[in-house]
Design a protein around this motif. Sequence first.
Motif, mmCIF file in Angstrom:
data_model
loop_
_atom_site.group_PDB
_atom_site.id
_atom_site.type_symbol
_atom_site.label_atom_id
_atom_site.label_comp_id
_atom_site.label_asym_id
_atom_site.label_seq_id
_atom_site.Cartn_x
_atom_site.Cartn_y
_atom_site.Cartn_z
ATOM 1 N N GLN A 146 0.843 -1.185 0.000
ATOM 2 C CA GLN A 146 0.000 0.000 0.000
ATOM 3 C C GLN A 146 0.883 1.242 0.000
ATOM 4 O OE1 GLN A 146 -3.544 0.032 1.790
ATOM 5 N NE2 GLN A 146 -3.851 -2.143 1.531
ATOM 6 N N LEU A 147 0.342 2.308 -0.568
ATOM 7 C CA LEU A 147 1.097 3.553 -0.572
ATOM 8 C C LEU A 147 1.197 4.106 0.841
ATOM 9 C CD1 LEU A 147 -0.172 5.434 -3.723
ATOM 10 C CD2 LEU A 147 2.084 4.467 -3.339
ATOM 11 N N PRO A 148 2.382 4.534 1.254
ATOM 12 C CA PRO A 148 2.486 5.194 2.554
ATOM 13 C C PRO A 148 1.857 6.574 2.472
ATOM 14 C CG PRO A 148 4.553 5.396 1.374
ATOM 15 C CD PRO A 148 3.653 4.528 0.529
ATOM 16 N N ALA A 149 1.387 7.078 3.576
ATOM 17 C CA ALA A 149 0.813 8.422 3.605
ATOM 18 C C ALA A 149 0.824 8.942 5.022
ATOM 19 C CB ALA A 149 -0.609 8.413 3.048
ATOM 20 N N ASN A 150 1.251 10.195 5.178
ATOM 21 C CA ASN A 150 1.171 10.840 6.473
ATOM 22 C C ASN A 150 -0.214 11.463 6.638
ATOM 23 O OD1 ASN A 150 4.335 11.297 5.631
ATOM 24 N ND2 ASN A 150 4.046 10.833 7.788
ATOM 25 N N ALA A 237 9.030 -3.549 -4.015
ATOM 26 C CA ALA A 237 9.522 -2.248 -4.473
ATOM 27 C C ALA A 237 8.888 -1.845 -5.801
ATOM 28 C CB ALA A 237 11.041 -2.264 -4.592
ATOM 29 N N LEU A 238 8.740 -2.796 -6.703
ATOM 30 C CA LEU A 238 8.168 -2.480 -8.013
ATOM 31 C C LEU A 238 6.713 -2.047 -7.874
ATOM 32 C CD1 LEU A 238 8.550 -2.332 -11.045
ATOM 33 C CD2 LEU A 238 7.901 -4.753 -11.197
ATOM 34 N N ALA A 239 5.957 -2.761 -7.032
ATOM 35 C CA ALA A 239 4.551 -2.394 -6.812
ATOM 36 C C ALA A 239 4.451 -1.025 -6.157
ATOM 37 C CB ALA A 239 3.867 -3.454 -5.946
ATOM 38 N N PHE A 240 5.368 -0.745 -5.237
ATOM 39 C CA PHE A 240 5.396 0.566 -4.570
ATOM 40 C C PHE A 240 5.588 1.675 -5.592
ATOM 41 C CE2 PHE A 240 8.152 3.939 -2.901
ATOM 42 C CZ PHE A 240 7.369 4.432 -1.868
ATOM 43 N N LYS A 241 6.550 1.483 -6.487
ATOM 44 C CA LYS A 241 6.834 2.496 -7.497
ATOM 45 C C LYS A 241 5.631 2.708 -8.421
ATOM 46 C CE LYS A 241 11.728 1.161 -7.563
ATOM 47 N NZ LYS A 241 12.808 0.588 -8.387
ATOM 48 N N GLU A 242 5.041 1.606 -8.852
ATOM 49 C CA GLU A 242 3.923 1.717 -9.789
ATOM 50 C C GLU A 242 2.717 2.399 -9.137
ATOM 51 O OE1 GLU A 242 4.029 1.129 -13.012
ATOM 52 O OE2 GLU A 242 6.145 0.696 -12.698
ATOM 53 N N ARG A 243 2.437 2.057 -7.883
ATOM 54 C CA ARG A 243 1.311 2.677 -7.193
ATOM 55 C C ARG A 243 1.562 4.172 -6.986
ATOM 56 N NH1 ARG A 243 -2.342 -0.711 -4.440
ATOM 57 N NH2 ARG A 243 -1.878 -2.927 -4.686
ATOM 58 N N LEU A 244 2.778 4.524 -6.616
ATOM 59 C CA LEU A 244 3.091 5.929 -6.374
ATOM 60 C C LEU A 244 2.985 6.742 -7.653
ATOM 61 C CD1 LEU A 244 3.904 7.881 -4.155
ATOM 62 C CD2 LEU A 244 6.299 7.378 -4.641
#
Length: 490
Positions: A146-150, A237-244
């Motif tokens: 999941q995308l991190p978010a503050n 990492a790849l999923a993180f990049k694509e989601r972001l």
Amino acid sequence: MFSERTDVGCVDRQSKETTGNAEVSAVWERVRGRLRAELGDDIFSSWFARIELMSIGGGAAELSIPTKFLKSWIQAHYIDKILTRFAEESPGVTQIHLHVRSTMRAKAVDVAARPSATVIELRAGQSSIAANSDGGAAPAQTDGTQLPANPLDKKMTFDTFFVGKSNALARAAAEKVATGPGSAYNPLYVHAAVGLGKTHLIQAVAHAASSRGRRVVYLTADGFMYGFVAALKSHNALAFKERLRGIDLLVIDDVQFLQGKSIQHEFCHTLNALLDAGKQIVVASHCAASDLENLDERTRSRLGGGLVVEMESHDEELRLRILESRLAAARAAHPNFEAPPEVIQHVAHKITANGRDLEGAVNRLLAYATLSGTALTIETADIAIRDLVRSCEPKKVKIEDIQKLVATHFNVSRADILSSRRTANVVRPRQIAMYLSKTLTLRSLPEIGRRFGGRDHTTVLHAVRKVDDLLSRDGTLREEVELLKRMLLD
């Protein structure tokens, strides 16, 4: 006869173990020697002196490091060099495992059974991250999918943002960016000193854009770093990049704190991907993009390629409006609290630093009036806010004064501090003097380097980070540095 053969066997095994340990130690000493020759005594002593080799086996070198901070720094900046040097001295080593010694003692984890260290694998002459760090902090979403978010502060909207001459341009640009895609102000880079409302403004952008159905992610620099590390940790990492890169608006706060070459590299790629796709980016920092000396030139160029807006210090009219708003909120909670108009005007005139000091002034006025039972006047208001007024008028400290005081305190000469000497009794005072020059003056890192014998700005940055690390662990040194600060500022 049997006991004699057994004794001989034990001696043989002990001899082999002793020989094996000696060979491992010799490899480690050669690796250390190569690193020292490549990086220099100063850098080696700062970052590598306390690293210990635990073992070599199964194609991996197990290294122990005393602190999480040092582990993170080695991982971000020097892990590839260590792996390369090991591969040169011991070709069978294709992995480096980093462990924090305190973590190892606390958890008593068998590394072979439950790997939790940072692992770097050597494949075809290149390194790639294969597992995560066990010593760092993590964001709320630790699975990396999941995308991190503050979290956003509900109160930080455009409706609660006070506009004056000092921030009107920034507010107008922020509203334009928030209303929809296709803004010409991309990226929008907002910079201001502490307490002038830059975080409020960019969070207002996030709120407004989200209310219009746009996919928005708001992150601090720490949040981006932790999110990226979490993705590496879970092999996502790849999923993180694509989601972001699939969002509509990325809002980054305090970008000056972005650290680590691999994280900065990924951040730059994310900027490029979003900008090339026409997605909006909003960034806030305490300085202009060109002054972000810890970021590489490509990232600085990208951040400065859109609209760069500075929010300047509040004028007296804006300070008065902010103060009246804060006092109204205080009166709502304490109906008997009253502040005469002339007192409010006087406080707005006296406190010039930032909005946070205005909030502090309201708290002090409220406390003084309610606890002492005395009516607020200009004279009593001066008593209540005197520490805030004094903090607005700091003494201007000269680098030459810092050098002289530090030299006297550590019993060396100013010439020693400016020289190229690298002995311990000179290096530490020099680093502390550089640290104080950075924290107590407005000079840039290159300027400080020039004033310390023509050194490079990277040397100054290393000194500042080194002293920061030492201050977090050494109470005695922390007291010494605080004493030096008070002597320079008094």
